[in-house]
Design an enzyme around this catalytic site. Structure first.
Site, short mmCIF file in Angstrom:
data_model
loop_
_atom_site.label_atom_id
_atom_site.label_comp_id
_atom_site.label_asym_id
_atom_site.label_seq_id
_atom_site.Cartn_x
_atom_site.Cartn_y
_atom_site.Cartn_z
N GLU A 1 13.90 99.98 24.29
CA GLU A 1 15.21 100.15 23.66
C GLU A 1 15.57 98.95 22.78
O GLU A 1 15.13 97.83 23.08
CB GLU A 1 16.28 100.36 24.76
CG GLU A 1 16.48 99.16 25.67
CD GLU A 1 17.54 99.39 26.74
OE1 GLU A 1 17.44 100.37 27.50
OE2 GLU A 1 18.47 98.56 26.81
N HIS B 1 22.70 102.22 26.83
CA HIS B 1 22.80 101.05 27.74
C HIS B 1 24.25 100.54 27.83
O HIS B 1 24.54 99.40 27.42
CB HIS B 1 21.84 99.95 27.27
CG HIS B 1 21.51 98.95 28.35
ND1 HIS B 1 20.34 98.26 28.41
CD2 HIS B 1 22.23 98.54 29.44
CE1 HIS B 1 20.35 97.46 29.46
NE2 HIS B 1 21.49 97.61 30.11
N ARG C 1 16.71 99.86 34.38
CA ARG C 1 16.09 99.20 33.22
C ARG C 1 15.07 100.13 32.61
O ARG C 1 14.43 100.91 33.33
CB ARG C 1 15.32 97.94 33.66
CG ARG C 1 16.08 96.65 33.66
CD ARG C 1 16.44 96.16 32.26
NE ARG C 1 17.25 94.97 32.31
CZ ARG C 1 18.58 94.94 32.49
NH1 ARG C 1 19.26 96.06 32.64
NH2 ARG C 1 19.24 93.80 32.53
C1 8YV Z 1 24.15 94.12 30.20
C2 8YV Z 1 22.83 95.05 32.19
O1 8YV Z 1 25.24 94.52 29.44
O2 8YV Z 1 23.82 93.45 33.60
C3 8YV Z 1 22.79 94.03 33.26
O3 8YV Z 1 21.69 93.81 33.83
O4 8YV Z 1 21.93 95.80 32.03
C4 8YV Z 1 24.03 95.14 31.32
O5 8YV Z 1 25.17 95.07 32.13
C5 8YV Z 1 22.95 94.04 29.31
O6 8YV Z 1 21.83 93.67 30.03
C6 8YV Z 1 23.15 93.02 28.18
O7 8YV Z 1 23.17 91.72 28.66
#
Ligand code: 8YV
Length: 326
Positions: free
Chosen positions: A264, A282, A235
């Protein structure tokens, strides 16, 4: 019919599934800011959210809200304290993205160590004139030491990949994983400091929380080898991006591969001035099959959480299951 909100454009057939059970208010357009999401939630019973913020204000302003389903494994976009205080169930989508996210983390680490995008930019710019013994020499993956920070499901999937590359695996986690998993993965527990000193390639896979904020900052970067790489598929906020930019500029570490950023999509533009970074928007979970699986799982959670469908009242992935007991 109960009313649900869908925060982003999503697979049309998943919207159709939701329409079998609910009156659906599906947002179609660019991502909404937190206050607009709160407005749309005000008269809803449930929500399908893809990483968007759902904070205390939104929860307090939505008296009928019972379930908020995240299409993501990470749920730091939810204020769980507010969810608990108002008896709102949060759900997420673990497991279905483990292998796809680990594949991507591996690819990002390799691209970073072997300077793949940097050399492609050189080629595209027409700069390739002749072979040279030291052009784009990077560092080896095979036979090196992988340091995994965050040995959850995705971290373990990374460690499994390391076996095929004959790597030594060291890991750091809030708590040690079970001894049989350590044995299976041939993974050695290390303190964060020890891991940073020893690893050739550090990969971050920890969930974001107040405690994990800036897990890697200026102090941690000084511990790493000058030849080391850092890959972040966790993250934004796990790394102090300004400190990383400074370290990369000064050659304190060799390179970084980043799929996530502070603030972001408004990431720190200074990254663009560096050649020793691989930057992606991402997308670690973004295979067609996995995004479908995540969307369907998020729908399953919402449908079951709101007492409908074959698993009525028993959603597969409750984050705060205690609210179901009340
Ligand atoms: C998501 C992610 O696509 O699952 C997670 O925690 O970071 C990604 O797979 C993103 O968070 C959008 O929901």
């Amino acid at each position: 019919m109960k009313k649900v909100f869908v925060s982003r454009p999503i697979f049309p057939d998943v919207i159709e599934r939701l329409k079998q059970y609910f009156e659906v208010d599906a947002h179609d357009g660019p991502a909404l800011p937190a206050d607009k999401i709160a407005e749309r939630l005000a008269d809803k019973d449930g929500a399908f959210i893809a990483g968007d913020p759902v904070g205390a204000k939104a929860i307090e302003g939505a008296p009928n809200l019972k379930v908020v389903s995240n299409m993501a494994v990470g749920y730091n976009n939810f204020d769980m304290q507010a969810f608990n205080a108002h008896g709102v169930l949060g759900t997420n989508t673990p497991d279905v993205l483990n292998e796809t996210t680990a594949d991507f983390g591996w690819a990002l680490m390799m691209a970073t160590a072997r300077r793949i995008t940097e050399s492609e930019h050189y080629l595209r710019a027409g700069k390739w004139q002749e072979w040279s013994y030291d052009a784009f020499t990077g560092s080896d993956i095979h036979g090196s030491t992988l340091g995994v920070i965050g040995m959850g499901r995705i971290g373990q999937a990374l460690a499994r990949r390391a076996r095929g590359f004959n790597m030594r695996v060291i890991y750091h986690n809030r708590s040690r994983v079970a001894p049989e998993i350590e044995t299976e993965l041939n993974a050695e527990y290390a303190s964060k400091e020890d891991l940073l000193k020893r690893a050739d390639h550090v990969v971050l896979v920890v969930p974001y929380s107040r405690e994990s904020h800036h897990t890697i900052g200026a102090t941690e970067l000084t511990l790493m080898k000058p030849s080391a790489t850092l890959t972040n598929i966790a993250r934004g906020g796990i790394v102090d991006d300004a400190a990383l930019i400074d370290a990369l500029r000064r050659g304190q570490i060799a390179a970084a591969g980043l799929d996530v950023f502070e603030g972001e999509p408004n990431f720190n533009r200074d990254f663009l001035t560096l050649t020793n970074v691989v930057l992606t928007p991402h997308i670690a979970s973004a295979s067609e099959a996995t995004r479908r699986a995540m969307a369907n799982l998020a729908a399953d959670n919402l449908i079951a959480g709101l007492g409908e469908g074959p698993r009525a009242g028993n959603p597969p992935n409750p984050i705060n299951p205690d609210v179901l007991k009340k």
